[in-house]
Design a protein around this motif. Structure first.
Motif, PDB file in Angstrom:
ATOM      1  N   LEU A  52      -5.696  -8.326  -5.522  1.00 42.05           N
ATOM      2  CA  LEU A  52      -5.188  -7.772  -4.276  1.00 42.05           C
ATOM      3  C   LEU A  52      -3.804  -7.170  -4.491  1.00 42.05           C
ATOM      4  O   LEU A  52      -3.095  -7.543  -5.408  1.00 42.05           O
ATOM      5  N   SER A  53      -3.444  -6.268  -3.636  1.00 45.45           N
ATOM      6  CA  SER A  53      -2.107  -5.687  -3.542  1.00 45.45           C
ATOM      7  C   SER A  53      -1.614  -5.082  -4.852  1.00 45.45           C
ATOM      8  O   SER A  53      -0.763  -5.664  -5.509  1.00 45.45           O
ATOM      9  N   PRO A  54      -2.126  -3.954  -5.252  1.00 42.93           N
ATOM     10  CA  PRO A  54      -3.161  -3.155  -4.610  1.00 42.93           C
ATOM     11  C   PRO A  54      -4.551  -3.696  -4.954  1.00 42.93           C
ATOM     12  O   PRO A  54      -4.746  -4.322  -6.001  1.00 42.93           O
ATOM     13  N   LEU A  55      -5.497  -3.426  -4.065  1.00 40.13           N
ATOM     14  CA  LEU A  55      -6.869  -3.867  -4.254  1.00 40.13           C
ATOM     15  C   LEU A  55      -7.474  -3.151  -5.461  1.00 40.13           C
ATOM     16  O   LEU A  55      -7.476  -1.922  -5.534  1.00 40.13           O
TER      17      LEU A  55
END
Length: 140
Positions: free
Chosen positions: A53-56
């Motif tokens: 996640l973050s970024p996906l």
């Protein structure tokens, strides 16, 4: 614009083109095997990705397959070994496929001899090639 998956597979196919053997993508095994051998790239399975996640991001270990076939008479074992070694050299020369892949990892082949009625036997193997790559979407 092609997906990352398609770009990686197309690059793998292109990487194998300079070999002496005929290289097909998702082709059908012909009735006659070319003297230098035949390689058929099968798209295989991308499998279940690891997700960050973050970024996906989706991190795949895509398992493509190379069907390698040789029918060269009495020198069949040597021709088969030469073709397998050439595939290994082609993949290790650029293990990132021009930066499209994090890593290309071939697995060892398991050769089999297939009898052919009225002709020389065929020596064949499936080589699984694990393609490690990352995408922004499962469909990208």
């Amino acid at each position: 614009m092609p997906s990352t998956r398609e770009s990686v597979l197309a690059s793998l196919h292109a990487r194998l083109q300079p070999l002496a053997a005929i290289v097909l993508r998702d082709g059908v095994l012909p009735e006659r095997i070319p003297p230098a051998g035949l390689i058929i790239l099968r798209d295989g399975q991308p499998g279940e990705p690891d997700v960050t996640l973050s970024p996906l991001r989706y991190h795949y270990q895509h398992r493509a397959e190379l069907e390698v076939v040789v029918q060269a008479g009495s020198d069949r074992p040597v021709a088969f070994d030469t073709l397998i070694a050439a595939i290994g050299s082609a993949l290790t020369a650029d293990p990132t496929l021009n930066g499209l892949c994090d890593w290309v990892e071939p697995e060892a082949p398991v050769p089999v001899d297939l009898p052919v009625e009225g002709a020389a036997a065929i020596k064949a193997a499936v080589i699984t090639v694990v393609l490690h790559y990352t995408t922004a979407s499962p469909l990208a």
